[in-house]
Design an enzyme around this catalytic site. Sequence first.
Site, short mmCIF file in Angstrom:
data_model
loop_
_atom_site.label_atom_id
_atom_site.label_comp_id
_atom_site.label_asym_id
_atom_site.label_seq_id
_atom_site.Cartn_x
_atom_site.Cartn_y
_atom_site.Cartn_z
N PHE A 176 0.86 -1.18 0.00
CA PHE A 176 0.00 0.00 0.00
C PHE A 176 0.90 1.23 0.00
O PHE A 176 1.89 1.29 0.71
CB PHE A 176 -1.00 0.01 1.16
CG PHE A 176 -0.40 -0.23 2.52
CD1 PHE A 176 0.04 0.81 3.31
CD2 PHE A 176 -0.32 -1.53 3.03
CE1 PHE A 176 0.56 0.58 4.58
CE2 PHE A 176 0.21 -1.77 4.29
CZ PHE A 176 0.65 -0.71 5.07
N ILE B 269 1.21 5.16 0.41
CA ILE B 269 0.67 6.41 0.96
C ILE B 269 1.76 7.47 1.02
O ILE B 269 1.62 8.57 0.47
CB ILE B 269 0.10 6.19 2.38
CG1 ILE B 269 -0.95 5.07 2.37
CG2 ILE B 269 -0.51 7.49 2.91
CD1 ILE B 269 -1.39 4.64 3.76
N TRP C 35 9.33 5.02 0.67
CA TRP C 35 9.32 4.17 1.87
C TRP C 35 8.14 3.21 1.84
O TRP C 35 7.43 3.03 2.83
CB TRP C 35 9.30 5.03 3.14
CG TRP C 35 10.50 5.89 3.26
CD1 TRP C 35 10.56 7.24 3.14
CD2 TRP C 35 11.85 5.46 3.51
NE1 TRP C 35 11.85 7.69 3.28
CE2 TRP C 35 12.66 6.61 3.52
CE3 TRP C 35 12.44 4.21 3.73
CZ2 TRP C 35 14.04 6.55 3.72
CZ3 TRP C 35 13.81 4.15 3.95
CH2 TRP C 35 14.58 5.32 3.95
N SER D 116 6.78 -0.49 1.61
CA SER D 116 7.13 -1.91 1.76
C SER D 116 6.67 -2.69 0.54
O SER D 116 5.55 -2.50 0.06
CB SER D 116 6.48 -2.48 3.03
OG SER D 116 7.00 -1.87 4.19
N GLU E 213 3.05 3.70 9.94
CA GLU E 213 1.60 3.73 10.18
C GLU E 213 1.17 4.88 11.09
O GLU E 213 0.18 4.76 11.81
CB GLU E 213 1.10 2.40 10.78
CG GLU E 213 1.74 1.15 10.23
CD GLU E 213 1.57 1.01 8.73
OE1 GLU E 213 0.44 1.11 8.24
OE2 GLU E 213 2.59 0.79 8.05
N GLY E 214 1.91 5.95 11.08
CA GLY E 214 1.62 7.10 11.93
C GLY E 214 2.59 7.15 13.09
O GLY E 214 2.68 6.22 13.88
N ASN F 80 3.87 10.74 17.65
CA ASN F 80 3.18 12.02 17.82
C ASN F 80 1.77 12.00 17.22
O ASN F 80 0.84 12.58 17.78
CB ASN F 80 3.99 13.15 17.18
CG ASN F 80 5.18 13.57 18.03
OD1 ASN F 80 5.33 13.12 19.17
ND2 ASN F 80 6.04 14.41 17.49
#
Length: 385
Positions: free
Chosen positions: A123, A125, A156, A158, A364-365, A368
């Site tokens: 995926f 993003i 970046w 995967s 995945e975030g 922070n």
Amino acid sequence: MQFGLTDEQRMMQEMAKDFAEKEILPTLKEDEAEHKFRPEIVKKMAELGFFGCAIPEEYGGNGFGFLESVICAEQIAKVSGSWRLPFNMQNIGPAVTVNKFGTEEQKKRFIPDWVNADSYGFFAITEPNSGSDVAGMGTVAVDCGDHWELTGQKMWISNAHIGDYGLVYAYTDKAKKYKGMTCFIVNLKDNEGIVTAPIETKLGLHCAPTGEISFDHAVIPKDSVLGEVGQGFQVCMFQLNNTRISCSAGALGIAGGAIAAAIDYANERTQFGKKIGSYQLVQGQIADMVAEHEAARLLVYRAAWLKDQGLPNQHQTSMAKLFASEAAVHAASETMKIFGSYGYSTEYPAERFLRDAHSLRVVEGTSNIQKTIVAGISLGDVPNR
């Protein structure tokens, strides 16, 4: 309130533990040094049913849920953080998301191949200038009537340079901001408008393929849209809320592996005539690591359980991701200190645990971002979904 695993869950846990120790560990040191990805491992994981969790049986699922996926991923990551990634790429990311938003044709076409590892998922993003700010992405998709044209760059990612079919997020109407984002199911192969390249300068996760994807007016079929045009941000947030639980499982595994190594070493190493585990400062380090690890496991398992019940879980998932990833970094750091100079050597696993653990604060975030989500829901600014 039940804290024990079922017989089936214990069976899967033991199966994953056995697989990691027999199939991954024997060549791990060599594979890490060579940054080697071994396709046969992914295929064997698929054959054991690791990628069928949270997927209906008609699309290749196995009748298990998110909690079973977490249990298995934790055991794999206890040996190698790199090999936890396929749980997201083949299952919790693309497959679960297509099962939620896809048409019947899309589900039948793509999900079984991801679950069986007949195709590699991904995926896309993150971009060179947008990470945490998902809505700040620059990739665009133009409606050309009988097809879409995709232009932009993803970083970046995967499985970028080995991936087959996966999810790509792009703007179809930039003026609408996040409401103008759309998700596409894209085939990276045999498309002259798509170029992929590996990224081999990573601190950790050396056996997990990572790369970049460039789209230059790439032609993709009209039926590639997942969900509705303009629904991409919603699709993305749904996906991230799920892949975060897999990252949390990876954090549990890395921390567990580090703690086990630290305890073994503290019981073997002697200084000043005594094993170092008999010294109170070392005992304090181990006590903190173990307590944080147990607390993290409760958070992660609870979030996964809520997902399986179909209950709101974004609050719990972000808390699990935040706490487990930070606890993993702390455990790995303390393990390195307990190992002393040997902790700095690639001959021992301490340095690898630390390198791999740091990735979980970011993917995945970031931590922070998880704090922002937790605080926003806690303050009542946004609902728990």
